[in-house]
Write a protein that holds these residues in place. Structure first.
Motif, mmCIF file in Angstrom:
data_model
loop_
_atom_site.group_PDB
_atom_site.id
_atom_site.type_symbol
_atom_site.label_atom_id
_atom_site.label_comp_id
_atom_site.label_asym_id
_atom_site.label_seq_id
_atom_site.Cartn_x
_atom_site.Cartn_y
_atom_site.Cartn_z
ATOM 1 N N LEU A 193 80.086 8.774 23.753
ATOM 2 C CA LEU A 193 80.501 9.704 22.701
ATOM 3 C C LEU A 193 81.968 9.566 22.329
ATOM 4 O O LEU A 193 82.535 10.449 21.682
ATOM 5 C CB LEU A 193 80.215 11.154 23.150
ATOM 6 N N VAL A 194 82.613 8.468 22.733
ATOM 7 C CA VAL A 194 84.021 8.291 22.376
ATOM 8 C C VAL A 194 84.142 8.109 20.863
ATOM 9 O O VAL A 194 83.181 7.767 20.180
ATOM 10 C CB VAL A 194 84.641 7.101 23.133
ATOM 11 N N GLY A 195 85.358 8.360 20.384
ATOM 12 C CA GLY A 195 85.586 8.377 18.948
ATOM 13 C C GLY A 195 85.625 9.787 18.395
ATOM 14 O O GLY A 195 85.630 9.990 17.186
ATOM 15 N N HIS A 196 85.693 10.771 19.291
ATOM 16 C CA HIS A 196 85.694 12.176 18.890
ATOM 17 C C HIS A 196 87.056 12.672 18.437
ATOM 18 O O HIS A 196 87.165 13.737 17.823
ATOM 19 C CB HIS A 196 85.183 13.060 20.027
ATOM 20 N N GLY A 197 88.121 11.944 18.762
ATOM 21 C CA GLY A 197 89.444 12.304 18.293
ATOM 22 C C GLY A 197 90.181 13.328 19.130
ATOM 23 O O GLY A 197 91.319 13.693 18.795
ATOM 24 N N VAL A 198 89.591 13.808 20.218
ATOM 25 C CA VAL A 198 90.248 14.784 21.090
ATOM 26 C C VAL A 198 91.101 14.025 22.114
ATOM 27 O O VAL A 198 90.570 13.190 22.853
ATOM 28 C CB VAL A 198 89.215 15.665 21.816
ATOM 29 N N PRO A 199 92.420 14.278 22.184
ATOM 30 C CA PRO A 199 93.236 13.607 23.205
ATOM 31 C C PRO A 199 92.740 13.931 24.615
ATOM 32 O O PRO A 199 92.414 15.086 24.908
ATOM 33 C CB PRO A 199 94.641 14.182 22.968
ATOM 34 N N VAL A 200 92.706 12.905 25.465
ATOM 35 C CA VAL A 200 92.130 13.047 26.802
ATOM 36 C C VAL A 200 93.142 12.612 27.855
ATOM 37 O O VAL A 200 93.812 11.582 27.713
ATOM 38 C CB VAL A 200 90.849 12.195 26.945
ATOM 39 N N ALA A 220 88.557 5.295 29.999
ATOM 40 C CA ALA A 220 89.829 5.027 29.315
ATOM 41 C C ALA A 220 89.731 3.775 28.458
ATOM 42 O O ALA A 220 90.241 3.740 27.325
ATOM 43 C CB ALA A 220 90.951 4.897 30.341
ATOM 44 N N ALA A 221 89.081 2.744 28.971
ATOM 45 C CA ALA A 221 88.927 1.506 28.202
ATOM 46 C C ALA A 221 88.092 1.745 26.948
ATOM 47 O O ALA A 221 88.399 1.213 25.867
ATOM 48 C CB ALA A 221 88.288 0.430 29.073
ATOM 49 N N ALA A 222 87.042 2.548 27.061
ATOM 50 C CA ALA A 222 86.188 2.829 25.906
ATOM 51 C C ALA A 222 86.947 3.622 24.844
ATOM 52 O O ALA A 222 86.810 3.356 23.638
ATOM 53 C CB ALA A 222 84.946 3.590 26.352
ATOM 54 N N VAL A 223 87.740 4.597 25.264
ATOM 55 C CA VAL A 223 88.522 5.387 24.310
ATOM 56 C C VAL A 223 89.562 4.513 23.624
ATOM 57 O O VAL A 223 89.750 4.577 22.400
ATOM 58 C CB VAL A 223 89.182 6.584 25.017
#
Length: 268
Positions: A193-200, A220-223
């Protein structure tokens, strides 16, 4: 602190902690806390109560969430109180959405979701709810978090399955292996579900033998690959140290939350 109900099931409750001190003009920033325990019934929200106390001292309202969890096979629990697919995910989604209905001075433009271990999985999933297809479990959130923090999170379910992590906990949560119910795994896996735009922010100990550091590294790599914002904090500590308010990794995570949510300490 007061306990509020966000649904009719026994475990659909959360503790609301409010800071002392002067109320900010826009209301208190909020941290939603989600405890871990591989989604299993014996683990409850007292695991994250020390963090709730620490965050309230730092000027946050805290919503320490309980949710329906997976019971042991030999325990008889009414169907409406059983966790697993889809109830565990429905519960944390409902708990976050319920913030909009609480009678409390909360600033819902400053909401962080923070989870540890399996609760880290749920926190990262909550951050990614906006990516879920229409009609999916947890889709169409009423409230989108400002930031998300995974503390030693289970962030890549299929990697965890391959690594034998949690003695089958992922399959127990989702009602089958990834080869049996792949659509459930896709919808429940934060790394999908990455690509949501919420800083993590990801926080992980190098000595963690419950949830390997590779879980946070994979997420982290996916984001990073989709161009969103992610930071990984790593230190030499074990799994439970990241939810100890006296430990350096938690203190760094709390400082990150204070900065991102513009929180002010409740006490001088």
């Amino acid at each position: 602190m007061r306990t509020e109900r966000y649904g009719p099931a026994t475990d659909q409750v959360a503790d609301l902690w409010l800071p002392d001190g002067d109320l900010p003009e826009t209301g208190w920033p909020v941290v939603v806390l989600v405890h871990g325990g591989f989604w299993r019934h014996q683990y409850v929200r007292d695991l994250t109560e020390p963090l709730a106390r620490d965050l309230a001292r730092r000027g946050f309202a805290v919503w320490n969430v309980e949710y329906r969890r997976v019971p042991p096979p030999d325990r008889v629990i009414p169907d409406e109180d059983r966790g697993g697919w889809p109830n565990t995910l429905l519960d944390v989604a409902a708990a976050v959405d319920a913030l909009a209905d609480l009678d409390a001075p909360l600033d819902l433009t400053r909401v962080a979701v923070v989870g540890h271990s399996a609760g880290g999985h749920l926190a990262l999933w909550l951050a990614g709810r906006s990516r879920l297809p229409a009609g999916a479990v947890g889709a169409a959130p009423r409230l989108v978090p400002t930031v998300a923090v995974g503390l030693a999170p289970v962030a890549d379910l299929r990697r965890g399955e391959r690594d034998g992590m949690g003695s089958g906990a992922m399959a127990d949560l989702l009602g089958g292996a990834s080869s049996d119910v792949p659509e459930r795994w896709d919808l429940a896996d934060p790394v999908q579900l990455v690509g949501h735009g919420v800083p993590v922010l990801l926080v992980h100990g190098e000595d963690d033998d419950s949830v390997p550091l590779a879980q946070s590294e994979a997420y982290a790599a996916a984001v990073t690959a989709v161009g969103d914002e992610v930071e990984l904090l790593v230190d030499t500590c074990e799994h439970m140290a990241v939810i100890d308010p006296d430990e350096p990794l938690w203190q760094r995570a709390a400082a990150w939350l204070e900065q991102r949510c513009d929180a002010a300490p409740a006490h001088s």
